[in-house]
Write an enzyme that holds these catalytic residues in place. Structure first.
Site, PDB file in Angstrom:
ATOM      1  N   GLY A 239       0.746  -1.244   0.000  1.00  0.00           N
ATOM      2  CA  GLY A 239       0.000   0.000   0.000  1.00  0.00           C
ATOM      3  C   GLY A 239       0.778   1.296   0.000  1.00  0.00           C
ATOM      4  N   GLU A 273       3.779  -6.584   2.371  1.00  0.00           N
ATOM      5  CA  GLU A 273       3.546  -7.089   1.010  1.00  0.00           C
ATOM      6  C   GLU A 273       3.624  -5.940   0.001  1.00  0.00           C
ATOM      7  OE1 GLU A 273      -0.421  -8.656   1.327  1.00  0.00           O
ATOM      8  OE2 GLU A 273       0.133 -10.167   2.801  1.00  0.00           O
ATOM      9  N   PRO A 274       4.743  -5.237  -0.070  1.00  0.00           N
ATOM     10  CA  PRO A 274       4.808  -4.100  -0.990  1.00  0.00           C
ATOM     11  C   PRO A 274       4.902  -4.551  -2.448  1.00  0.00           C
ATOM     12  CG  PRO A 274       6.951  -4.474   0.000  1.00  0.00           C
ATOM     13  CD  PRO A 274       6.000  -5.446   0.654  1.00  0.00           C
ATOM     14  N   GLY A 275       4.189  -3.863  -3.306  1.00  0.00           N
ATOM     15  CA  GLY A 275       4.292  -4.149  -4.736  1.00  0.00           C
ATOM     16  C   GLY A 275       4.744  -2.899  -5.467  1.00  0.00           C
ATOM     17  N   ARG A 276       3.835  -1.921  -5.495  1.00  0.00           N
ATOM     18  CA  ARG A 276       4.089  -0.688  -6.235  1.00  0.00           C
ATOM     19  C   ARG A 276       5.370   0.025  -5.807  1.00  0.00           C
ATOM     20  NH1 ARG A 276      -0.213   2.329  -8.289  1.00  0.00           N
ATOM     21  NH2 ARG A 276      -1.551   1.353  -6.741  1.00  0.00           N
ATOM     22  N   ARG A 312      -3.721   2.071 -16.382  1.00  0.00           N
ATOM     23  CA  ARG A 312      -3.967   2.885 -15.185  1.00  0.00           C
ATOM     24  C   ARG A 312      -4.658   4.225 -15.481  1.00  0.00           C
ATOM     25  NH1 ARG A 312      -0.735   4.632 -12.002  1.00  0.00           N
ATOM     26  NH2 ARG A 312      -1.931   4.041 -10.181  1.00  0.00           N
ATOM     27  N   TYR A 316      -8.146   4.297 -13.592  1.00  0.00           N
ATOM     28  CA  TYR A 316      -8.137   5.026 -12.302  1.00  0.00           C
ATOM     29  C   TYR A 316      -7.927   6.535 -12.479  1.00  0.00           C
ATOM     30  CZ  TYR A 316      -6.442   0.284 -11.161  1.00  0.00           C
ATOM     31  OH  TYR A 316      -6.240  -1.061 -11.097  1.00  0.00           O
ATOM     32  N   CYS A 342      -9.608   1.900 -30.256  1.00  0.00           N
ATOM     33  CA  CYS A 342     -10.884   2.522 -30.621  1.00  0.00           C
ATOM     34  C   CYS A 342     -11.773   2.693 -29.402  1.00  0.00           C
ATOM     35  CB  CYS A 342     -11.554   1.690 -31.695  1.00  0.00           C
ATOM     36  SG  CYS A 342     -10.473   1.519 -33.108  1.00  0.00           S
ATOM     37  N   TYR A 370       1.982  -2.567 -12.152  1.00  0.00           N
ATOM     38  CA  TYR A 370       0.647  -2.521 -12.714  1.00  0.00           C
ATOM     39  C   TYR A 370       0.659  -1.943 -14.131  1.00  0.00           C
ATOM     40  CZ  TYR A 370      -0.157  -3.272  -7.762  1.00  0.00           C
ATOM     41  OH  TYR A 370      -0.110  -3.776  -6.490  1.00  0.00           O
TER      42      TYR A 370
HETATM   43  N1  LLP Z   1      -1.238  -7.272  -0.742  1.00  0.00           N
HETATM   44  C1  LLP Z   1      -2.490  -7.442  -1.189  1.00  0.00           C
HETATM   45  C2  LLP Z   1      -3.355  -8.425  -0.540  1.00  0.00           C
HETATM   46  C3  LLP Z   1      -2.950  -6.671  -2.271  1.00  0.00           C
HETATM   47  O1  LLP Z   1      -4.188  -6.829  -2.712  1.00  0.00           O
HETATM   48  C4  LLP Z   1      -2.082  -5.743  -2.886  1.00  0.00           C
HETATM   49  C5  LLP Z   1      -2.519  -4.939  -4.022  1.00  0.00           C
HETATM   50  C6  LLP Z   1      -0.773  -5.619  -2.394  1.00  0.00           C
HETATM   51  C7  LLP Z   1      -0.392  -6.400  -1.311  1.00  0.00           C
HETATM   52  C8  LLP Z   1       0.247  -4.705  -2.986  1.00  0.00           C
HETATM   53  O2  LLP Z   1      -0.131  -3.372  -2.817  1.00  0.00           O
HETATM   54  P1  LLP Z   1       0.850  -2.190  -3.273  1.00  0.00           P
HETATM   55  O3  LLP Z   1       2.054  -2.207  -2.371  1.00  0.00           O
HETATM   56  O4  LLP Z   1       1.226  -2.439  -4.692  1.00  0.00           O
HETATM   57  O5  LLP Z   1       0.044  -0.966  -3.121  1.00  0.00           O
HETATM   58  N2  LLP Z   1      -3.828  -1.944 -10.231  1.00  0.00           N
HETATM   59  C9  LLP Z   1      -3.860  -0.907  -9.230  1.00  0.00           C
HETATM   60  C10 LLP Z   1      -3.344  -1.408  -7.903  1.00  0.00           C
HETATM   61  C11 LLP Z   1      -4.108  -2.603  -7.387  1.00  0.00           C
HETATM   62  C12 LLP Z   1      -3.575  -3.107  -6.067  1.00  0.00           C
HETATM   63  C13 LLP Z   1      -4.208  -4.387  -5.706  1.00  0.00           C
HETATM   64  N3  LLP Z   1      -3.712  -4.990  -4.524  1.00  0.00           N
HETATM   65  C14 LLP Z   1      -3.090   0.295  -9.722  1.00  0.00           C
HETATM   66  O6  LLP Z   1      -2.508   0.252 -10.817  1.00  0.00           O
HETATM   67  O7  LLP Z   1      -3.080   1.355  -9.076  1.00  0.00           O
END
Ligand code: LLP
Length: 414
Positions: A239, A273-276, A312, A316, A342, A370
Site C-alpha cells: 500500500g 507485502e509491498p508491490g508498487r 492505469r 483510475y 478505438c 501494474y
Molecule cells: N497485498 C495485497 C493483498 C494486495 O491486494 C495488494 C494490491 C498488495 C499487497 C500490494 O499493494 P501495493 O504495495 O502495490 O500498493 N492496479 C492498481 C493497484 C491494485 C492493487 C491491488 N492490490 C493500480 O494500478 O493502481
C-alpha cells in the site's frame, strides 16, 4: 529514487541509452532497472534490524520471472494471489517458506498445491475459506498455517477502486468474526493460526490509515494472547504510495519505524507485502509519437502505447509523468496523449505540454508496477516487450508478442 535520468539531454536507464533501446527493440517497450528494483527492496529489508521481518513482494505489481528472480536472490518472500503466481515464483526460485497466499477466491487445487509445497501462510479471506483449507489439510494429513485477513474498516484515502479495507469492500473478514475463527483454528488439529493480516488499499500517500489499522490488529493480538492464542506475525499488506507526479509518501523506513514503535515489546514479527513501491519507479514505458492531429477543441498526440499496454490512466484516472527520451530545444505545444485503440477512454495523459515531433520517443515514467501485468491484447495488439537493464547491459526478459501469439489456442470450426 530511480536510475532513469537525462544525461546531456538523453534519457538513460542506468548506463544505457533509452533511444537506442527503442530503435533496437521497437516500441511500445517496457524497460526496468535492476539497480532501482534492488534499491527499493533494500529500503524495506534493511529498515527494521531489531525485529523479524519478511518482505513479501506483491507479485501482481510486476510478475515477470526475471523481476521475481532478482528479488528472490535478495531473499525476498512473495505475496501471491493465484496458482499462476505461485508457479511463477517457484520458477523464479522463491523459497516456499517465504510465500504468503492472499486473495478472496482461492480454489481447491490452488490450496492443495500451496499446502503440498509448504507455503508460509494462507491469508484467509472468509469463514468458508478457513473451513475449506481445514478440510483439505485434513485430507492431506498436514497442518495449514493461516492468518485471518481482517477488514478493519479504515479509510485509506485513495482511489475507490484500490481501497480494500472499508466495510463495503469485498476483502477480509469482519472484525467481529475474527476471534471465533481463531478459537476454531487454535483447536483444529490441521490448522495453525500463525498471524493476522490486512491490506487496506494501494497508493497511500499518508501512513496514518495504515497505523490506525495496525492498532486494530494489535488489539486483536492482545485479546487472543490473553486467551492463550499467541500469534507470531502481523502482516500489514502493501500500500505505500510512490511519487507519480509530486506525491510525497512516507519512506519504508519512516513507516516501519512507526510500526515498530507501536508493536513495542510484543514478540511478533512483521510481514509486509509491498508491490508498487518496489516496482513502479523501477520501470518506464517507451512509446513513439505516430501522428499529431489538431481537433476542433484540442490537439492529440497519437502514440503507439495504448490502454492495452498501460491501463492505469483509463481505469483510475491515474497520472504519470511523460518525458521526452531525447530532449529538444524547440517550441512546446499542449496535447492529449492518446493511443491507437478505438475507445475514447484510451488515453495515457491529458493536456500535457511537450515538444516531441512525429517519429520521436516519449517515456511514461513509473510504469514498472501494474503496467505490463495489467496489459492485454485488446484490439489484437501484441503485448509489448520487456527489457531489464543492468548497468550498460540490456536483457530481453519478455519478447514482444508475435501475430501468431495472438491466435494461439484458437481454432476454426470443422
Ligand atoms: N497485498 C495485497 C493483498 C494486495 O491486494 C495488494 C494490491 C498488495 C499487497 C500490494 O499493494 P501495493 O504495495 O502495490 O500498493 N492496479 C492498481 C493497484 C491494485 C492493487 C491491488 N492490490 C493500480 O494500478 O493502481
Amino acid at each position: 529514487m530511480d536510475f532513469f535520468n537525462h544525461v546531456q539531454g538523453r534519457l538513460m536507464a542506468e548506463q544505457t541509452d533509452v533511444a537506442q533501446l527503442a530503435e533496437q527493440f521497437g516500441t511500445p517497450l517496457f524497460i526496468y532497472s535492476r539497480a532501482t528494483l534492488e534499491r527499493h527492496y533494500h529500503a524495506y529489508a534493511n529498515a527494521m534490524p531489531n525485529r523479524d521481518l519478511m518482505i513479501c513482494y506483491a507479485v501482481k505489481a510486476n510478475s515477470n520471472i526475471a523481476v521475481l528472480n532478482l528479488l528472490a536472490r535478495l531473499g525476498a518472500g512473495f505475496d501471491i494471489v493465484s496458482g499462476g503466481e505461485l508457479e511463477r515464483v517457484l520458477l523464479a526460485g522463491a523459497s516456499p517458506s517465504r510465500i504468503v497466499f492472499s486473495g478472496v477466491g482461492k480454489t481447491e487445487s490452488e490450496i492443495e498445491r500451496a499446502l503440498q509445497i509448504g507455503i508460509h501462510c494462507f491469508n484467509v479471506e472468509s469463514p468458508s475459506e478457513l473451513h475449506q483449507i481445514a478440510a483439505i489439510a485434513e485430507r492431506l494429513n498436514t497442518q495449514a498455517p493461516i492468518s485471518i485477513r481482517v477488514n478493519p474498516n479504515v479509510d485509506p484515502k485513495t482511489h475507490p477502486y484500490i481501497s480494500t479495507g472499508l466495510k463495503q469492500n469485498k476483502f477480509g473478514i469482519k472484525m467481529t468474526d475474527a476471534p471465533d475463527l481463531y478459537r476454531f483454528a487454535h483447536q483444529h488439529q490441521h490448522l495453525n493460526p500463525l498471524g493476522i493480516d490486512c491490506h487496506i488499499g494501494s497508493q497511500l500517500t499518508d501512513d496514518g490509515p495504515l497505523l490506525d489499522a495496525l492498532d486494530i490488529l494489535i488489539d486483536q493480538i492482545d485479546t487472543l494472547a490473553s486467551e492463550g492464542i499467541s500469534l507470531k506475525h502481523v502482516d500489514l499488506g502493501g500500500g505505500l504510495g510512490v511519487p507519480y507526479i509530486d506525491e510525497q509518501p512516507p519512506s519504508p523506513a519512516q513507516f516501519m519505524a512507526r510500526v515498530d514503535e507501536r508493536l513495542g515489546d510484543r514478540n511478533v514479527s512483521l510481514v509486509l507485502e509491498p508491490g508498487r513501491s518496489i516496482a513502479a519507479n523501477a520501470g518506464i514505458l517507451v512509446t513513439k509519437l505516430l501522428h499529431l492531429k489538431q481537433g476542433e477543441d484540442r490537439k492529440f498526440a497519437i502514440i503507439d502505447a495504448a490502454m492495452n499496454d498501460l491501463l492505469r490512466p483509463a481505469l483510475y484516472q491515474a497520472e504519470q509523468k511523460v518525458v521526452p527520451v531525447v530532449e529538444q530545444d524547440r517550441d512546446t505545444y499542449t496535447a492529449d496523449l492518446v493511443g491507437p485503440i478505438c475507445e475514447t477512454g484510451d488515453f495515457i495523459a491529458k493536456g500535457r505540454t511537450i515538444n516531441t515531433a512525429v517519429g520521436e520517443f516519449l517515456a511514461i515514467r513509473s510504469s514498472g508496477a501494474y503496467g505490463f501485468t495489467m496489459s492485454s491484447n485488446y484490439n489484437s495488439r501484441p503485448r509489448a516487450a520487456e527489457l531489464m537493464i543492468d548497468g550498460d547491459k540490456a536483457y530481453v526478459i519478455r519478447q514482444r508478442e508475435s501475430l501468431s501469439d495472438l491466435v494461439r489456442g484458437e481454432s476454426l470450426l470443422p
